[in-house]
Motif scaffolding. Structure first.
Motif, short mmCIF file in Angstrom:
data_model
loop_
_atom_site.label_atom_id
_atom_site.label_comp_id
_atom_site.label_asym_id
_atom_site.label_seq_id
_atom_site.Cartn_x
_atom_site.Cartn_y
_atom_site.Cartn_z
N ALA A 270 31.66 50.76 41.32
CA ALA A 270 32.15 49.40 41.08
C ALA A 270 31.20 48.59 40.22
O ALA A 270 31.62 47.62 39.57
CB ALA A 270 32.37 48.69 42.41
N SER A 287 35.50 46.36 37.28
CA SER A 287 36.18 47.19 38.28
C SER A 287 37.42 46.50 38.81
O SER A 287 38.45 47.15 39.06
CB SER A 287 35.21 47.51 39.43
OG SER A 287 34.19 48.38 38.98
N ILE A 288 37.35 45.19 39.03
CA ILE A 288 38.52 44.45 39.49
C ILE A 288 39.62 44.50 38.43
O ILE A 288 40.81 44.71 38.74
CB ILE A 288 38.14 43.01 39.84
CG1 ILE A 288 37.28 42.99 41.11
CG2 ILE A 288 39.39 42.14 40.01
CD1 ILE A 288 36.70 41.63 41.45
N ALA A 291 41.04 47.94 38.65
CA ALA A 291 41.80 48.12 39.90
C ALA A 291 43.20 47.57 39.80
O ALA A 291 44.16 48.15 40.33
CB ALA A 291 41.05 47.47 41.06
N ILE A 329 37.01 43.80 45.81
CA ILE A 329 38.13 44.39 45.05
C ILE A 329 39.42 44.28 45.85
O ILE A 329 40.48 43.94 45.31
CB ILE A 329 37.81 45.84 44.69
CG1 ILE A 329 36.62 45.90 43.71
CG2 ILE A 329 39.03 46.53 44.08
CD1 ILE A 329 36.13 47.30 43.42
#
Length: 428
Positions: A270, A287-288, A291, A329
């Protein structure tokens, strides 16, 4: 002629082993069990609890082929009640191994020993998973007991290594003591996408219930995601969209060759923990952003780890350093109404910590007058699954021991039932 007097065998097993119904690690009273011990369905697969044995490199394969050692190593966790057991990072081509003794699934002969492991895991009622991987610029190193876990010497040709055939998105080595990688061409990248799909097809043939793509820890997909290791100027480098292209193409290729009912997981780092450098790096915000794309690509579970792409990372090694990332996340994707399950991993060793990570709502407990809610705010769940590796190495029956510590009565393996530890009072 003797009779087994109702000692029914497990369905699908090629030899007699008692049916584990319900499987070890199943709560005897689901109505009072914490979320940690409740089942969860992802696509067409249901796991009987939220414990996952994280993939663990063991550097014990023979040209990519697993052996009876792996059968015993992984089988013990099914006996111990883990809902899901994941086979270690399994390379999609020979030069994609971390070490010459890594697991592989680049040829058909590697299917049979994996199927034997899958069949045993299934006979105990657990879910069988496999992580498909490519080591990228961290390939061709020796086993950690020969050179340390982070400062591993290169494996040269005399011991089966390939230091002149290590590859990456750009010719930037992981560290001075690692091989300088050759920059992959666009044709090479397209070929690797196909190799991930071919390995996924073999994993289905071996009988696995779910597949995880390894996009973490400084291996090939991480190399592409990070601007520290990817300085390409073509369609696979530069912008976020370009740096994630190899990963998204891999996901799409794997999703296309596996059954619609099979869950697809992705593990990522992440963050690289390189915010201190002042240079662009892969971080939590990245990473968000990734995702939120995953449900549309067919990914069902995001397995949240961190670090591994540079020896210069500054990792805050407190107990929840990665669980906090998973929770961030999860909140972000839930906030957008997206259906993506989250798996948390890293330094999860205590029963209460494992419980709290996935607990939905207020936990309940038993007292002399029946079921009661436990007082206090225990927070919001940070994940749907709890993964552990070293803790399972220390305690292969960690699931059963967590149940004892939390006061949850669970099923033990039929053959071990007389030794079951039963808590006197259920509690949380």
């Amino acid at each position: 002629m003797t009779s087994r007097q109702g000692n029914v065998g497990a369905k699908g097993a090629s030899y007699f082993t008692p049916d584990q119904s319900p499987p070890s690690g199943t709560p005897l009273d689901a109505s009072t069990a914490p979320t940690l011990f409740t089942p969860l369905t992802t696509r067409g697969v249901t796991t009987h609890n939220r414990f996952v044995v994280s993939p663990m490199c063991t550097y014990s394969a023979d040209n990519g082929h697993l052996s009876d050692w792996h059968l015993v190593h992984l089988g013990q966790y099914a006996l111990g009640g883990a809902g899901t057991i994941m086979v270690e990072a399994t390379a999609v081509e020979p030069r994609g191994r971390i070490s010459p003794e890594d697991s592989g699934l680049w040829q058909d002969s590697q299917v049979a020993p994996l199927k034997r492991i899958v069949d045993f895991i299934h006979s105990q009622g657990s879910v069988a998973a496999i992580q498909l991987a490519h080591a990228g610029r961290k390939a061709s190193t020796v086993a950690p007991w020969l050179g340390g876990t982070t400062d591993k010497p290169l494996a040269d040709e005399t011991i089966g290594g390939w230091p002149d055939d290590v590859v990456g998105p750009s010719p930037i080595p992981y560290a001075d003591n690692h091989a300088p990688p050759k920059e992959l061409s666009v044709d090479d990248i397209e070929g690797l996408v196909s190799k991930f799909a071919e390995s996924a097809r073999r994993a289905v043939e071996a009988g696995f219930d779910l597949i995880e793509i390894h996009g973490a820890h400084g291996y090939l997909h991480t190399n592409f995601l990070s601007p520290l290791s990817n300085v390409r100027t073509d369609q696979y480098g530069g912008s976020f969209e370009n740096r994630t292209r190899f990963l998204t193409e891999t996901i799409q290729a794997v999703r296309a060759v596996i059954p619609e009912t099979m869950p697809l997981w992705l593990r990522i780092s992440a963050t690289e923990w390189m915010e201190h450098s002042g240079q662009p790096s892969w971080d939590l915000e990245s990473s968000i952003r990734l995702a939120k794309l995953l449900p549309g690509l067919g990914v069902d579970v995001l397995d949240v780890s961190s670090a591994g792409n540079t020896p210069h990372a500054r990792v805050p090694m407190h107990n929840e350093y990665q669980v906090d990332l998973a929770g961030s996340i999860r909140r972000a994707v839930r906030g957008d109404g997206l259906d993506l399950q989250i798996a948390a991993v890293g330094k999860i060793t205590e029963a209460e910590m494992a419980r709290s990570i996935v607990q939905e709502g207020k936990p309940v407990a038993q007292n002399g007058n029946g079921t009661v809610e436990v007082e206090g705010d225990h927070g919001v769940a940070q994940a749907e699954f709890v993964l552990a590796a070293r803790q399972f190495l220390r305690d292969p029956r960690w699931v059963l021991n967590v149940a004892y510590e939390l006061g949850v009565r669970v099923k033990w393996p039929q053959q071990c039932e007389r030794a079951a530890r039963r808590p006197k009072v259920e509690k949380l």
